[in-house]
Design a protein around this motif. Structure first.
Motif: not given
Length: 197
Positions: A44-58
């Motif tokens: 996918f195109n990195k310029d299209d990313v509007t949110e970055l969500i990390v779950s789990g240990d962090h």
């Protein structure tokens, strides 16, 4: 004399056979290398990313607003834009030459029955790319991952998983502390000038 000519001819034939064999073996090894194809894990195109969500240990939740990344749990804090953009660029086009298993029956042997970390990229069109991180293959220093919607399990470079091993506070820019130090220095200078005067 005739004997020498025969010996030279035999040597020449042996040399030609060796050279021919060498090139044949080389061509075979190249064919084997060509068979090792690169597989696209995410695309996918990195310029299209509007949110970055990390779950789990962090837990991380970056939101792009007016071209600037913010962290939901740290409102008002200045976030390192470079650090967040680096994370996005690490997952936008993951490729690997190692497809581990196509449609495995038991995900637990790869640590993917209960992934220890999940990385989600929300795109501008509303779609979400979700990467589940499982166990580490210590022998290869790579991690097993699975992308939601893809039944296959892949081995990917370890940094793709380990670079997300950060707390939200680690993304806060340190400009504020520097400016407070500078203002403290200015106050000291002013007070010393006053006492001298």
């Amino acid at each position: 004399m005739k004997k020498q000519k025969i010996q030279l001819l035999v040597l020449l034939i042996v040399c030609l056979a060796c050279v021919g064999g060498y090139f044949f073996i080389r061509s075979q090894s190249f064919e084997t290398e060509e068979e090792t194809t690169e597989v696209s894990v995410t695309d996918f195109n990195k310029d299209d990313v509007t949110e970055l969500i990390v779950s789990g240990d962090h837990e991380l939740h970056f939101v792009l607003e007016d071209g600037t990344w913010t962290e939901s749990s740290l409102p008002g804090e200045s976030i390192s834009q470079e650090s967040v953009n680096l994370l996005v660029s690490e997952i936008d086009n993951i490729t690997t030459t190692e497809t581990v298993v196509e449609n495995p029956e038991d995900l637990s042997q790869y640590g993917l029955a209960e992934p220890f970390r999940t990385i989600q990229a929300v795109l501008s069109d509303g779609t979400t790319v979700t990467i589940h991180a499982g166990s580490e293959s210590t022998l290869l220093s790579k991690y097993y991952v699975q992308v939601e919607g893809d039944e296959n399990v892949y081995l990917v470079s370890s940094y793709i998983v380990t670079d997300f091993d950060k707390t939200a506070e680690e993304f806060v820019e340190e400009e504020e502390t520097e400016s407070s130090e500078e203002s403290a220095e200015v106050e000291e200078t002013e007070s010393s000038e006053e006492s001298a005067g």
